[in-house]
Design a protein around this motif. Structure first.
Motif, PDB file in Angstrom:
ATOM      1  N   ALA A  52      -2.487   0.690  -4.568  1.00  0.00           N
ATOM      2  CA  ALA A  52      -2.205  -0.850  -4.083  1.00  0.00           C
ATOM      3  C   ALA A  52      -1.619  -1.538  -5.129  1.00  0.00           C
ATOM      4  CB  ALA A  52      -3.290  -1.586  -3.504  1.00  0.00           C
TER       5      ALA A  52
ATOM      6  N   LEU B  22       0.738  -1.175   0.255  1.00  0.00           N
ATOM      7  CA  LEU B  22      -0.002  -0.330   0.011  1.00  0.00           C
ATOM      8  C   LEU B  22       0.699   1.284   0.052  1.00  0.00           C
ATOM      9  CD1 LEU B  22      -2.794  -0.977   2.564  1.00  0.00           C
ATOM     10  CD2 LEU B  22      -3.087  -0.785   0.126  1.00  0.00           C
TER      11      LEU B  22
ATOM     12  N   THR C 201      -9.469   2.426   0.384  1.00  0.00           N
ATOM     13  CA  THR C 201      -8.760   1.139   0.654  1.00  0.00           C
ATOM     14  C   THR C 201      -9.670   0.188  -0.172  1.00  0.00           C
ATOM     15  OG1 THR C 201      -8.105   1.384   2.826  1.00  0.00           O
ATOM     16  CG2 THR C 201      -8.055  -0.762   2.124  1.00  0.00           C
TER      17      THR C 201
END
Length: 500
Positions: A336, A7, A18
């Motif tokens: 990510a 991340l 997220t």
């Protein structure tokens, strides 16, 4: 085998960012929708779209609440611009009531102390407001300027059907209620465990910030819905992607202050500071004005991070970008990556510890020693062997050695004492280097045989036919053991090269 997630939190992190990044990585949207539909909470729906952030294509995950649960937590201008008086003026004209809640990642924390979080009815007296605690979910954006924001969240307005205010009671959810909601959902056990862990980290941080016990920290009815959805969604996506390793080198946070009803709070807000401190996260303060790291984002990192160091070399298997909803000078994205660390040569060699049991015997027959070897192997010995020796008084003898794991020592020593004439056994703890190996079935035209494949430090592999399998192959084909062994190995080599 699990996957490794990296991340990149240069623009901070929040719950919805997220979830969006994980969906962009390939988390199954249908699996997520099924899990969220099983959550026993009303008044929400989710929306997954594509947006542009700094010219980059990104995934956007939104929790959209109905009018009875709506919290409008996107008001950048109030947080960093509008005065409290201006905000009051806008909403007073619409005959709305004000109820202050503590929000963490769109969830609201209240407590059971005398002046905080009690059930209450709204009145029509101007400025009459109860004052629970405040936390904030900053990255939700700025689409709606219709709601006043508090330092850690927003002020939620409730209006009667005809535009007049009606008194009403708000429920509060504590960890007991949150746990029941999650455990009764159709999430997997691993996803439930992750979600509960995130909530526990949040509750602990809020309890410290406000000087109450964790049992006194409650999520307010209005905001708990989207808080539960964000956290549950993140847990479901992590589970669906089979993430077992998570690397987060640092959390980049903004600076300055965030406005609340009672004044201003510094960035990072207390809940984030507590999560960082309690979970030993690395925080980097940037010169960006505003709050980049939300309590929910920090709690997710604290719950799932396994390392803060990237491998020296790695390949990127896939990239996902999750969009934040606030507009700062940074890109406002969470990137990510699913990565595969490059294996070093030394990684091909495994390290472990074994034990050697050793005894000298000079008055046992060959039959007894042959029998004890079988018994030792049957009890878990890794290897058993004899070496000839001369003992005192020139007696020919045998040194009996047993290689074993620590947990098997007692059982193997008992066999040695009962089945031989020894009266003492020596023990040695030994470290060793072992090549990686695996047992495989090899389908040859004549038969299916068993082989052991070992990987050398340079990555090359060798094939070792297993003894029993090679011996059976030799007998069935009326050839020597050596010829059988070589035929099996040669066939494995040809198979690897694609030559039949």
């Amino acid at each position: 085998m699990g996957r490794t997630l990296y991340l990149e939190c240069y623009s901070g992190i929040s719950g919805d960012m997220t979830v969006a990044a994980l969906l962009d990585l390939g988390a199954d949207q249908k699996v997520l929708e099924k899990a969220l539909s099983s959550i026993r909470a009303d008044g929400f729906r989710t929306e997954i779209t594509r947006v542009k952030k700094s010219g980059l294509d990104a995934c956007d995950f939104s929790v959209i609440l109905d009018k009875n649960h709506e919290n409008h937590d996107h008001d950048m201008e109030y947080l960093h611009g509008h005065s409290i008086e201006q905000a009051h003026h806008v909403h007073t004209e619409e005959h709305t009531h004000v109820h202050d809640c503590t929000e963490t990642a769109n969830g609201h924390f209240c407590t059971e102390e005398s002046d905080y979080g009690k059930e209450h009815a709204h009145t029509e007296e101007p400025g009459h407001e109860e004052e629970p605690f405040y936390t904030e979910e900053p990255d939700r954006g700025m689409e709606d300027l219709h709601t006043e924001k508090t330092a850690h969240g927003h002020r939620s307005f409730h209006t009667g059907e005809s535009g007049h205010d009606h008194g009403h009671i708000h429920e509060h959810r504590g960890m007991k209620e949150i746990r029941e909601i999650l455990l009764n959902s159709e999430m997997t056990d691993r996803a439930k465990e992750t979600a509960l862990h995130i909530f526990q980290i949040l509750a602990k941080a809020e309890a410290k910030a406000h000087g109450v016990s964790e049992e006194q920290v409650h999520f307010h009815e209005v905001g708990a819905v989207d808080s539960i959805v964000d956290i549950a969604a993140a847990a479901v996506c992590l589970d669906d992607l089979d993430i077992t390793e998570v690397i987060v080198p640092k959390l980049c946070e903004g600076t300055g202050f965030v406005r609340c009803q009672h004044g201003t709070l510094p960035v990072p807000v207390p809940a984030v500071v507590n999560i960082v401190q309690q979970n030993r996260l690395t925080l980097k303060i940037t010169d960006i004005e505003g709050e980049l790291v939300t309590p929910t984002g920090a709690a997710i990192v604290a719950a799932i991070k396994t390392s803060d160091c990237l491998p020296e070399k790695f390949t990127v298997d896939k990239t996902g970008i999750g969009a934040g909803k606030r507009k700062y000078t940074c890109p406002g994205i969470l990137r990510a990556m699913l990565i595969t660390p490059e294996k070093k040569k030394e990684d091909q060699v495994q390290k472990d510890v074994i034990w050697k049991l050793e005894t000298n015997v000079d008055d046992c027959t060959g039959e007894e020693l042959g029998n004890v070897m079988n018994l030792l192997f049957g009890a878990g010995a890794r290897d058993v062997y004899y070496m000839p020796a001369y003992m005192k008084k020139n007696r020919p003898a045998w040194i009996l050695s047993v290689i074993c794991a620590e947990q098997d020592i007692f059982a193997l020593e008992e066999i040695l004492f009962r089945q031989t004439t020894t009266i003492g056994i020596r023990r040695s703890r030994m470290e060793r280097s072992v090549l990686k190996r695996e047992i495989q079935k090899l389908s040859m035209p004549e038969a299916v045989v068993t082989v052991k494949i070992c990987t050398l430090p340079d990555g090359s592999r060798r094939c070792y036919p297993e003894y029993e399998s090679a011996a059976a192959f030799a007998a069935e084909n009326h050839i020597s053991y050596r010829e059988a062994w070589e035929r099996i190995r040669d066939y494995w080599i040809r198979e690897r090269r694609g030559v039949r």
